[in-house]
Design an enzyme around this catalytic site. Structure first.
Site, short mmCIF file in Angstrom:
data_model
loop_
_atom_site.label_atom_id
_atom_site.label_comp_id
_atom_site.label_asym_id
_atom_site.label_seq_id
_atom_site.Cartn_x
_atom_site.Cartn_y
_atom_site.Cartn_z
N ASP A 173 0.84 -1.20 0.00
CA ASP A 173 0.00 0.00 0.00
C ASP A 173 0.87 1.25 0.00
O ASP A 173 1.47 1.61 1.02
CB ASP A 173 -0.92 -0.02 1.22
CG ASP A 173 -1.92 1.12 1.22
OD1 ASP A 173 -1.90 1.92 0.26
OD2 ASP A 173 -2.71 1.23 2.18
N THR A 186 -4.13 8.26 -9.80
CA THR A 186 -4.32 8.84 -11.14
C THR A 186 -5.63 9.61 -11.32
O THR A 186 -5.95 10.03 -12.44
CB THR A 186 -4.24 7.74 -12.22
OG1 THR A 186 -5.23 6.74 -11.92
CG2 THR A 186 -2.86 7.11 -12.27
N THR A 211 4.55 11.38 -16.04
CA THR A 211 3.44 11.84 -16.87
C THR A 211 3.78 13.08 -17.68
O THR A 211 4.66 13.87 -17.29
CB THR A 211 2.23 12.16 -15.95
OG1 THR A 211 1.16 12.75 -16.72
CG2 THR A 211 2.61 13.14 -14.85
N ASP A 212 3.04 13.28 -18.78
CA ASP A 212 3.13 14.52 -19.54
C ASP A 212 2.65 15.72 -18.74
O ASP A 212 2.96 16.86 -19.07
CB ASP A 212 2.30 14.39 -20.83
CG ASP A 212 0.83 14.08 -20.58
OD1 ASP A 212 0.54 13.33 -19.63
OD2 ASP A 212 -0.03 14.56 -21.35
N TYR A 255 -1.96 16.62 -9.35
CA TYR A 255 -1.46 15.32 -9.84
C TYR A 255 -0.10 15.50 -10.51
O TYR A 255 0.86 14.79 -10.21
CB TYR A 255 -2.48 14.73 -10.81
CG TYR A 255 -1.93 13.58 -11.64
CD1 TYR A 255 -1.73 12.33 -11.06
CD2 TYR A 255 -1.61 13.76 -12.98
CE1 TYR A 255 -1.21 11.28 -11.81
CE2 TYR A 255 -1.10 12.71 -13.74
CZ TYR A 255 -0.90 11.48 -13.16
OH TYR A 255 -0.39 10.44 -13.90
#
Length: 305
Positions: A48, A74, A113-114, A137
């Protein structure tokens, strides 16, 4: 002269986090094609990332040669109101993993991520382009990248975008559902990037650790790569292609981002330049529509299976 018997090589131990997600599941599908590795797949019930003690307890008596971190928070819009949780899962847990990898001489592959970019650039982003996240995020992922670099672990950070697959919830499956329920859908056309089929990204990650294990690729510290499918589209183009390839007659209407307000800001342009990963690792980067067709065929087959 007698034949030389080579000692049998023990498979390298690979921990894959987030097996319940799209990317982890896609790696699990391919694991039996890689006999040089023994894979251990864990989901959030066993490992976790929201609980620092659970991470240290799990890793305390383990030895891994590679860690493929496919787990992440996400929910981009929800992240705006769950700041401490998204920071723990996407940043602090990764810091913990990277420091463990450095101490144990394990190689970490971490997915970013982008959304670490602000989307104000209008050429495909290279790995060295300045970062500037515009939502919670993206910031959590940017902080995870910095933590991996600071740990001094040998690692690869792979930035990707718009991930979809046969598994879990994603844009493709949402469009298939809504497209068959409604006659018309409004889809954003002024956010530009490229989708990523999780199966292709899984192939790239497995190719990376295979080449690293065989000594065909190595480096010190943290190396950055970009990987999404080739080509460029908007969410509107993506939806249109899903409908066309699936013979869904839903009428997609283009709208602007300002007509569909969300809690989290999105970058308007986040196309990733894939030249480095192609040249360094010689990996395939399929065209986005080809991979979409493959995924849709798999979904169709599974629904009849």
């Amino acid at each position: 002269m007698g034949s030389i018997i080579m000692p049998k090589q023990e498979p390298k131990q690979v921990l894959v986090t987030g097996v319940g997600g799209q990317l982890g599941h896609s790696i699990q599908d391919r694991a039996n094609q890689y006999p040089l590795f023994d894979f251990v797949f864990v989901d959030h019930t066993e490992f976790d990332l929201a609980d620092p003690n659970a991470i240290s307890t799990y890793l305390a008596d383990k030895a891994f040669d590679y860690i493929l971190n496919c787990a992440a928070y996400t929910a981009v819009d929800k992240a705006e109101s769950e700041l401490s949780l998204v920071d723990q899962v996407n940043h602090l847990a990764v810091k913990q993993l990277a420091e463990w990898a450095q101490a144990k001489d394990a190689y970490l592959v971490h997915i970013s991520t982008d959304y670490v970019f602000d989307g104000c650039h209008y050429q495909p982003y290279t790995e060295s382009h300045p970062t500037d996240a515009i939502n919670a995020y993206g910031l959590s992922k940017l902080n995870s990248e910095k933590a991996v670099v600071a740990s001094l672990a040998n690692a690869a950070v792979i930035r990707t975008s718009w991930v979809y697959s046969e598994y879990g919830n994603n844009f493709v499956k949402t469009m298939l559902r809504l497209g068959s329920e409604r006659d018309q859908l409004n889809i954003i056309f002024d956010q530009i990037g490229s989708p990523t089929y999780a199966g292709d990204l899984a192939d790239a990650m497995l190719s990376l650790i295979s080449q690293h294990h065989q000594g065909l690729y190595s480096h010190e510290g943290c190396e950055f790569f970009h990987y999404s499918n080739e080509g460029v589209c908007s969410w509107y183009d993506f939806a249109k292609a899903i409908f066309e390839l699936s013979d869904i007659s839903c009428d997609a209407q283009p709208i602007e981002t300002k007509d569909y307000p969300t809690p989290a800001k999105r970058p308007h342009f986040s196309l990733l330049n894939k030249a480095k990963i192609r040249q360094t690792l010689n990996v395939k980067v399929p065209y986005w529509k080809d991979s979409l067709a493959l995924c849709l065929a798999n979904l169709q087959e599974n629904s009849h299976g």
